[in-house]
Design an enzyme around this catalytic site. Structure first.
Site, PDB file in Angstrom:
ATOM      1  N   TYR A 199       0.841  -1.201   0.000  1.00 37.68           N
ATOM      2  CA  TYR A 199       0.000   0.000   0.000  1.00 37.68           C
ATOM      3  C   TYR A 199       0.866   1.236   0.000  1.00 37.68           C
ATOM      4  O   TYR A 199       2.010   1.224   0.463  1.00 37.68           O
ATOM      5  CB  TYR A 199      -0.956  -0.001   1.204  1.00 37.68           C
ATOM      6  CG  TYR A 199      -0.292   0.195   2.550  1.00 37.68           C
ATOM      7  CD1 TYR A 199       0.144  -0.899   3.295  1.00 37.68           C
ATOM      8  CD2 TYR A 199      -0.097   1.474   3.072  1.00 37.68           C
ATOM      9  CE1 TYR A 199       0.742  -0.719   4.528  1.00 37.68           C
ATOM     10  CE2 TYR A 199       0.501   1.657   4.313  1.00 37.68           C
ATOM     11  CZ  TYR A 199       0.922   0.557   5.037  1.00 37.68           C
ATOM     12  OH  TYR A 199       1.524   0.734   6.264  1.00 37.68           O
ATOM     13  N   CYS A 200       0.333   2.322  -0.576  1.00 39.96           N
ATOM     14  CA  CYS A 200       1.013   3.609  -0.578  1.00 39.96           C
ATOM     15  C   CYS A 200      -0.066   4.684  -0.574  1.00 39.96           C
ATOM     16  O   CYS A 200      -1.248   4.379  -0.411  1.00 39.96           O
ATOM     17  CB  CYS A 200       1.953   3.739  -1.775  1.00 39.96           C
ATOM     18  SG  CYS A 200       1.111   3.606  -3.365  1.00 39.96           S
ATOM     19  N   THR A 201       0.306   5.929  -0.759  1.00 35.80           N
ATOM     20  CA  THR A 201      -0.657   7.020  -0.593  1.00 35.80           C
ATOM     21  C   THR A 201      -1.826   6.917  -1.571  1.00 35.80           C
ATOM     22  O   THR A 201      -2.982   6.852  -1.170  1.00 35.80           O
ATOM     23  CB  THR A 201       0.049   8.380  -0.769  1.00 35.80           C
ATOM     24  OG1 THR A 201       1.194   8.389   0.084  1.00 35.80           O
ATOM     25  CG2 THR A 201      -0.877   9.526  -0.402  1.00 35.80           C
TER      26      THR A 201
ATOM     27  N   ILE B 284      -4.038   4.314   0.237  1.00 35.97           N
ATOM     28  CA  ILE B 284      -4.631   4.635   1.542  1.00 35.97           C
ATOM     29  C   ILE B 284      -5.780   5.612   1.369  1.00 35.97           C
ATOM     30  O   ILE B 284      -6.789   5.539   2.068  1.00 35.97           O
ATOM     31  CB  ILE B 284      -3.555   5.253   2.464  1.00 35.97           C
ATOM     32  CG1 ILE B 284      -2.364   4.312   2.619  1.00 35.97           C
ATOM     33  CG2 ILE B 284      -4.147   5.602   3.825  1.00 35.97           C
ATOM     34  CD1 ILE B 284      -1.085   5.012   3.044  1.00 35.97           C
TER      35      ILE B 284
END
Ligand SMILES: [Zn+2]
Ligand SMILES: [Zn+2]
Length: 307
Positions: free
Chosen positions: A184-186, A213
């Site tokens: 996961y990342c921004t 996210i």
């Protein structure tokens, strides 16, 4: 009164002439008085921009005219009109600087060979079914995870995206190879590539958080598997899910904070977590890393990675 917003989007699509697309993007974003950052690469476009909502809509509409950019998934967020100091439009060899441009293989629907996409329902179902067999892998820079992360996440010890490949190839994530790994990342762009890097290196079961996210928190607020604040690369610094409390603590006084500041040494890349009350005392100060001390709050970093 004008209403301001920020937008975050990317698309993986072949760009035959990145320099020409850069000029076009500069003109288009400039025409609508937008500020922020656009990266153009041979594999697509990645942007974070702020401006008036009507202007942003016109800009997005224009950008979607380019073949392959019509599938832009745009994430809208609150803005102030002063979220970015200026407009920067650059050509780079990669959308995210992993140092692995050859890992990106483009097909008709974007990047190929990446992890299976999960939305909020998909992630919650996977975790409910598989429990501790699921590893949430934070694809951001480690400091971002100090104020918020998925519960129990593995946070790699990386300062920039260039560090990821070295970590993988040094075998530091080998213990995750046979587990269900969810990157996961921004906003999702890093995981498009990171999940390919993992699969190409023998990770058996790889997923990626679709829309990052941002999308998960939109769907779940503070009631899901996400804890704390979301670090963002604009004037806001961080955003909170309704009801959430930052996981960050001030490295001076220990108070809860999500406020990062740069070290006073311009050459130092350390992001310090310092609360509003302590900020007056640190503005001119070099960070503990610079002066060779181990800051107390960084002691918590070991826990962050679950290592
Ligand atoms: Zn403080
Ligand atoms: Zn420093």
């Amino acid at each position: 009164m004008a209403t301001f917003r920020t937008v975050l989007f990317y698309a993986f699509a072949p760009v035959a002439d990145p320099a020409a697309v850069r000029l076009w993007q500069r003109e288009l974003a400039g025409r609508w008085n937008l500020t922020g950052r656009v990266i153009v690469a041979p594999h697509g476009i990645n942007a974070t921009l702020g401006g008036r909502v009507e202007d942003l809509k016109q800009y997005v509409k224009g950008t979607r005219q380019y073949p392959g950019f019509e599938r832009l998934d745009v994430k809208w967020a609150a803005g102030t009109g002063e979220d970015f100091p200026r407009l920067s439009v650059k050509v780079r060899p990669e959308l995210v600087a992993f140092g692995a441009p050859d890992a990106v293989r483009l097909g008709p629907d974007g990047i190929e060979g990446g992890g299976t996409r999960l939305d909020a329902d998909g992630l919650d179902a996977l975790v409910a079914e598989r429990g501790g067999d699921v590893v949430m892998l934070d694809g951001r820079n480690a400091y971002e995870a100090r104020i918020g992360r998925f519960r129990g996440a593995f946070v790699p010890d990386v300062t920039t995206s260039r560090d990821f490949l070295g970590e993988i190839e040094a075998g530091r994530w080998d213990h995750l190879k046979d587990r269900a790994v969810v990157t996961y990342c921004t906003g999702g762009v890093r995981c498009e590539v990171l999940s390919v890097l993992l699969k190409d290196r023998g990770f058996a079961e790889v997923y990626q958080m679709d829309g990052g996210i941002v999308r998960y928190v939109e769907a779940r607020g503070a009631s899901g598997l996400w804890d704390g604040s979301l670090y963002v690369f604009d004037g806001r610094g961080h955003v909170e899910a309704a009801g959430a409390r930052s996981l960050g603590t001030c490295e001076r006084c220990g108070a809860s904070t999500a406020r990062f500041e740069n070290c006073a040494d311009a050459g130092c890349r350390t992001e310090r977590l310092v609360c509003e009350d302590c900020a007056a005392g640190t503005a001119e100060e070099r960070c503990p890393t610079c002066v060779g001390e181990r800051p107390t709050a960084w002691g918590a970093r070991e826990d962050v990675g679950g290592r």
